[in-house]
Each structure stands twice: as structure tokens, then as C-alpha cells.
Scaffold this motif. Structure first.
Motif, PDB file in Angstrom:
ATOM      1  N   PRO A   1      19.154 -54.709 126.799  1.00 19.04           N
ATOM      2  CA  PRO A   1      18.443 -55.109 125.838  1.00 19.04           C
ATOM      3  C   PRO A   1      18.842 -56.186 124.995  1.00 19.04           C
ATOM      4  CG  PRO A   1      19.182 -52.791 125.929  1.00 19.04           C
ATOM      5  CD  PRO A   1      19.550 -53.447 127.529  1.00 19.04           C
ATOM      6  N   VAL A   2      18.023 -56.183 124.374  1.00 19.31           N
ATOM      7  CA  VAL A   2      19.193 -58.252 123.887  1.00 19.31           C
ATOM      8  C   VAL A   2      19.419 -57.326 122.320  1.00 19.31           C
ATOM      9  CG1 VAL A   2      18.453 -59.706 122.944  1.00 19.31           C
ATOM     10  CG2 VAL A   2      17.781 -59.784 124.570  1.00 19.31           C
TER      11      VAL A   2
ATOM     12  N   TYR B   1      23.675 -52.266 115.302  1.00 23.15           N
ATOM     13  CA  TYR B   1      24.492 -50.941 116.260  1.00 23.15           C
ATOM     14  C   TYR B   1      23.427 -50.587 116.157  1.00 23.15           C
ATOM     15  CZ  TYR B   1      28.054 -53.014 114.152  1.00 23.15           C
ATOM     16  OH  TYR B   1      29.755 -54.119 113.753  1.00 23.15           O
ATOM     17  N   GLU B   2      24.152 -49.679 117.725  1.00 27.53           N
ATOM     18  CA  GLU B   2      23.339 -48.348 118.399  1.00 27.53           C
ATOM     19  C   GLU B   2      22.908 -47.530 116.419  1.00 27.53           C
ATOM     20  OE1 GLU B   2      27.409 -48.012 119.677  1.00 27.53           O
ATOM     21  OE2 GLU B   2      25.531 -49.665 120.124  1.00 27.53           O
ATOM     22  N   ARG B   3      21.986 -46.407 116.792  1.00 28.87           N
ATOM     23  CA  ARG B   3      22.239 -45.291 115.944  1.00 28.87           C
ATOM     24  C   ARG B   3      23.682 -44.170 116.315  1.00 28.87           C
ATOM     25  NH1 ARG B   3      16.083 -43.829 114.416  1.00 28.87           N
ATOM     26  NH2 ARG B   3      15.287 -46.060 113.410  1.00 28.87           N
TER      27      ARG B   3
ATOM     28  N   ASP C   1      25.683 -46.381 124.601  1.00 35.32           N
ATOM     29  CA  ASP C   1      25.644 -47.907 124.312  1.00 35.32           C
ATOM     30  C   ASP C   1      24.915 -48.439 125.652  1.00 35.32           C
ATOM     31  OD1 ASP C   1      26.363 -50.474 124.975  1.00 35.32           O
ATOM     32  OD2 ASP C   1      28.610 -50.365 123.832  1.00 35.32           O
ATOM     33  N   ALA C   2      23.483 -49.486 125.851  1.00 33.44           N
ATOM     34  CA  ALA C   2      22.989 -49.958 126.726  1.00 33.44           C
ATOM     35  C   ALA C   2      24.000 -51.064 127.517  1.00 33.44           C
ATOM     36  CB  ALA C   2      21.643 -50.102 126.142  1.00 33.44           C
TER      37      ALA C   2
ATOM     38  N   SER D   1      29.511 -56.451 109.316  1.00 34.22           N
ATOM     39  CA  SER D   1      28.359 -56.029 109.468  1.00 34.22           C
ATOM     40  C   SER D   1      27.813 -56.080 110.153  1.00 34.22           C
ATOM     41  CB  SER D   1      28.283 -56.462 107.639  1.00 34.22           C
ATOM     42  OG  SER D   1      28.226 -57.627 107.988  1.00 34.22           O
ATOM     43  N   SER D   2      27.465 -57.180 111.454  1.00 33.77           N
ATOM     44  CA  SER D   2      26.800 -58.174 111.568  1.00 33.77           C
ATOM     45  C   SER D   2      27.674 -57.538 113.192  1.00 33.77           C
ATOM     46  CB  SER D   2      26.769 -59.359 111.792  1.00 33.77           C
ATOM     47  OG  SER D   2      26.591 -59.743 113.768  1.00 33.77           O
ATOM     48  N   TYR D   3      26.446 -56.709 114.250  1.00 35.56           N
ATOM     49  CA  TYR D   3      26.341 -56.266 115.283  1.00 35.56           C
ATOM     50  C   TYR D   3      27.126 -57.333 116.152  1.00 35.56           C
ATOM     51  CZ  TYR D   3      25.921 -54.908 120.547  1.00 35.56           C
ATOM     52  OH  TYR D   3      26.285 -54.354 121.641  1.00 35.56           O
TER      53      TYR D   3
END
Length: 181
Positions: A59-60, A64-66, A71-72, A98-100
Motif C-alpha cells: 500500500p502507498v 499513520y495506521e490506526r 504495519d503493512a 505530524s506527517s507520516y
């Protein structure tokens, strides 16, 4: 079978439109590529996200994941943050996650894998005092920052250089050199 994984992180700058070709070049060099984009970069290439996920096999990521989600992405052997904009580079150096992509890049420093960055900024932003401070902070943390005369792209006047002028090959060669070292 690919044995090396690279996280390719991109900010919203014109060279992001070349990302599919960059992924293919990395794959040709034996890399499994996981692509992360800032939210703005993801919106710029929105129509290509599905194709990029198919191309990489992952996945692009732009968020962040929930909590509780796995983690993919597999663990990384190297990380390349390019193009790294003024905002992303400064946020990363200041530890603002704050940015992934800045969060992943910040954590990669502590994981002791080769971490490289190649800024994409215009000359006006490059003259801001925080820009050079951020480059020095990242370099002192072990990040290879490809910037300046002899080391990477030199900032241009706003809008002078087309995306095809961004030296992707320099960044890809630097990744290989860092992994060999």
C-alpha cells in the motif's frame, strides 16, 4: 526474490510525478520498494495511487495506521526521502512527526539503517536560516543529505527547473553506495 527493502518517501514537489519510473529503477536494482507520500503529494498523484500500489506490491502510505492495525510494510534496509521539501526537511530535523513520512524518517535514524535525503527547494527557501540548520541537524544524526555544490542539487530560482531536471540517478547511486559502506 528481492532481498532488500527501501522506503521511498516523497514530499509534494514536481519530481514526485516521476515516482513510478524511480520505483521501477529501484526494483531493477533488486529493491523491494515501499512508497510513502506526504498528504499533499498523495493528492497530487491521486489518480496513480492504485497503480503505484500494484507496482510496489505494498500500500502507498500517507497516513499513520490506526492503533491496533498491523504495519503493512516489511522492515527497511534503507530509506530515501526525495524529493524532500523545505517543510518536510525542517519538520523532520525538528522532530515534528505530524506527517507520516516525517515520522517514518525520524524513526529510521534511530534504527541505524542508511538514511538519505535529497532536498527540492528553491533558492529563496534555501536562504532561510532554518534550512541550513536542519541540514546540519540531519547530517549530525547520520543522515546523508545530498545538497549543495558537489553533493546534490543546488536550489534554483522558483520555477526554473522542470521535474526532469531533478537528479534522481544521483540519489539512487547514493543509496547503493550507502548500503555497500
Amino acid at each position: 526474490m528481492t532481498s532488500r527493502t527501501i522506503y521511498l518517501l516523497c514530499s509534494a514537489a514536481p519530481p514526485v510525478f516521476d515516482v513510478a519510473a524511480v520505483v521501477e529503477s529501484l526494483q531493477a536494482g533488486g529493491w523491494d520498494v515501499c512508497l510513502g507520500l506526504t498528504p499533499t503529494a498523495a493528492s497530487w498523484v491521486q489518480e496513480s495511487l492504485s497503480g503505484l500500489a500494484t507496482l510496489t506490491g505494498h500500500p502507498v502510505r500517507s497516513r499513520y495506521e490506526r492503533p491496533g492495525e498491523a504495519d503493512a510494510w516489511p522492515g527497511a534496509d534503507a530509506l530515501l526521502f526525495a524529493p524532500a521539501t523545505f517543510n518536510s526537511l525542517n519538520s523532520w530535523a525538528l522532530g515534528l512527526t505530524s506527517s507520516y513520512v516525517t515520522g517514518v524518517a525520524a524513526e529510521a535514524i534511530g534504527r541505524r539503517i542508511p538514511v538519505l535525503a535529497m532536498p527540492c527547494v528553491n533558492a529563496g527557501l534555501a536562504r532561510h536560516p532554518q534550512f541550513e540548520r536542519s541540514i546540519e541537524v540531519l547530517r549530525s544524526a547520520g543522515v546523508t543529505v545530498l545538497h549543495g555544490a558537489g553533493a546534490g542539487p543546488v536550489p534554483d530560482q522558483h520555477g526554473e527547473r522542470a521535474p526532469e531536471g531533478y537528479p534522481w540517478r544521483l540519489a539512487l547511486d547514493a543509496v547503493e553506495a550507502a548500503v555497500r559502506a
